[in-house]
Design an enzyme around this catalytic site. Structure first.
Site, short mmCIF file in Angstrom:
data_model
loop_
_atom_site.label_atom_id
_atom_site.label_comp_id
_atom_site.label_asym_id
_atom_site.label_seq_id
_atom_site.Cartn_x
_atom_site.Cartn_y
_atom_site.Cartn_z
N SER A 112 18.60 -14.58 -9.85
CA SER A 112 18.43 -13.57 -10.90
C SER A 112 17.14 -13.78 -11.67
O SER A 112 16.46 -12.82 -12.00
CB SER A 112 19.58 -13.66 -11.91
OG SER A 112 20.81 -13.45 -11.31
N HIS A 133 16.26 -9.44 -4.92
CA HIS A 133 17.17 -9.42 -6.08
C HIS A 133 18.04 -8.17 -6.04
O HIS A 133 17.58 -7.07 -6.28
CB HIS A 133 16.35 -9.47 -7.38
CG HIS A 133 17.21 -9.43 -8.60
ND1 HIS A 133 16.98 -8.56 -9.64
CD2 HIS A 133 18.32 -10.14 -8.92
CE1 HIS A 133 17.92 -8.75 -10.55
NE2 HIS A 133 18.73 -9.69 -10.15
N GLU A 145 15.24 -5.58 -5.42
CA GLU A 145 13.83 -5.91 -5.67
C GLU A 145 13.38 -6.94 -4.63
O GLU A 145 14.05 -7.95 -4.44
CB GLU A 145 13.68 -6.45 -7.09
CG GLU A 145 13.91 -5.39 -8.14
CD GLU A 145 14.02 -5.96 -9.54
OE1 GLU A 145 13.02 -5.93 -10.27
OE2 GLU A 145 15.11 -6.43 -9.90
N ASN A 184 14.93 -6.51 -14.70
CA ASN A 184 15.40 -7.23 -15.88
C ASN A 184 14.37 -7.26 -17.00
O ASN A 184 14.74 -7.39 -18.17
CB ASN A 184 15.85 -8.65 -15.50
CG ASN A 184 17.30 -8.66 -15.08
OD1 ASN A 184 18.13 -7.93 -15.65
ND2 ASN A 184 17.65 -9.44 -14.07
#
Ligand SMILES: NC(=O)c1ccc[n+]([C@@H]2O[C@H](COP(=O)([O-])OP(=O)(O)OC[C@H]3O[C@@H](n4cnc5c(N)ncnc54)[C@H](O)[C@@H]3O)[C@@H](O)[C@H]2O)c1
Length: 312
Positions: A112, A133, A145, A184
């Protein structure tokens, strides 16, 4: 040509979902976990998901769990790791994996937040290593990703993007290995301001969420911020930024408000209180609502043959 063989390392929340997506896409999948209970239940968890989603239940027959890492990766064309978020563990596993795989096997981590550079830096052939990801649940959220390091070869990126497109995912190339990748960074820029609005007494937590869900959240799934900026005009966007940006939160660390919640043991669902209070029934209702929403979005994509990210 037969579909590339996939090895998934870690059969937890993410790993079993990744295995499910690749198996449903026609790939033979081996899956390894160090914990016997994870391995024993993995096929049942995948079967339950497939039934629940109305997907072909026979896909699970293409998944083979194994408690032997070498056996898991030996014949694979692509290895994706989804073990616990622990840098030394991931480094150790990849060193071991590299000793057992073919010379051209591509190696990916589903971390992550850990830089891919830190995970893959010790490998002998770093040009075939990268990050992928996924988002939870992997079989419902389309984005993956694809993160290259300074060593990753363009061919490795292209092959991995194509692999994920072919199983119905929406791959996005992250050209630099930066913390938070793309998704994120964006998500937590929004969360920082959301927390600041509460911290500064501008509104309560419930109101923050209502404003997002009832306003631009409604459009976000079909209208990204930069499409939106072009739609209203870059000149208007510039004028808005001149007024708004100096006023919004820009501190480089976490909010003291968040820090205090954690110190006071207000950990959200797991303690029954965070920014708001949550009964077990409310928690269950919210989880069910999110799942229902994601399922409907998937059905709608399938019905219109649409692909998130497609703008025309
Ligand atoms: N949960 C999410 O929403 C999410 C989203 C994107 C990425 N990720 C990342 O995916 C990875 C896995 O997360 P998760 O939520 O599936 O965690 P999880 O705890 O559900 O699963 C981790 C699995 O790794 C296994 N494991 C631990 N040590 C191992 C070892 N030495 N060898 C083999 N297996 C081992 C555990 O038994 C467990 O089954 C993490 O890096 C996480 O940061 C999680």
């Amino acid at each position: 040509m037969a579909a590339p063989r996939i090895a998934v390392i870690g059969a937890g929340l993410m790993g079993h979902g990744l295995a499910q997506v690749f198996a449903l896409g026609g790939h033979e999948v081996t899956i390894y976990d160090a914990v016997d209970a994870s391995l024993k239940t993995v096929k049942e968890r995948i079967s339950t998901n497939l039934r629940d989603l109305g997907d072909d239940p026979r896909a699970v027959e293409r998944v083979r769990p194994t408690g032997d890492l070498k056996d898991c990766v030996r014949e694979a064309h692509y290895v994706v790791e989804a073990v616990s978020e622990d840098l030394p563990l991931k480094q150790k596993l990849f060193a071991e994996i590299e000793a057992h795989v073919r010379a051209d096997t591509i190696l990916a981590s589903n971390t992550s937040v850990i830089p891919i550079t830190d995970i893959m830096g010790g490998l002998k052939r770093r040009e075939r290593a990268l990050g992928t990801h996924w988002w939870n649940p992997p079989y419902l959220v389309p984005l993956v990703e694809v993160i290259g390091t300074e060593w990753t070869s363009p061919a490795t990126i292209d092959w991995t993007m194509e692999l994920h497109s072919a199983v119905g995912k929406t791959p996005a190339h992250v050209k630099k290995d930066v913390p938070g990748f793309i998704g994120n960074r964006l998500q937590h820029a929004l969360w920082r301001e959301a927390i600041a609005l509460v911290e500064h007494g501008i509104c309560d937590a419930e109101t923050v969420d209502t404003v997002i869900k009832a306003a631009f959240g409604r459009r976000l799934a079909v209208l990204g911020p930069l499409e939106n900026a072009d739609m209203v005009g870059t000149d208007l966007t510039l004028a808005i930024h001149k007024t708004v940006l100096p006023a919004i939160e820009s501190r480089p660390g976490p909010s003291p408000y968040l820090d205090k919640l954690v110190k006071d043991g207000k950990l959200g669902f797991k303690s029954g209180e965070g920014f708001r209070t949550w009964t077990p029934a409310q928690q269950q209702a919210l989880r069910a609502r999110v799942l229902q929403h994601l399922k409907k979005a998937r059905e709608s994509d399938a019905a219109t043959d649409d692909h998130p990210g497609r703008s025309t």
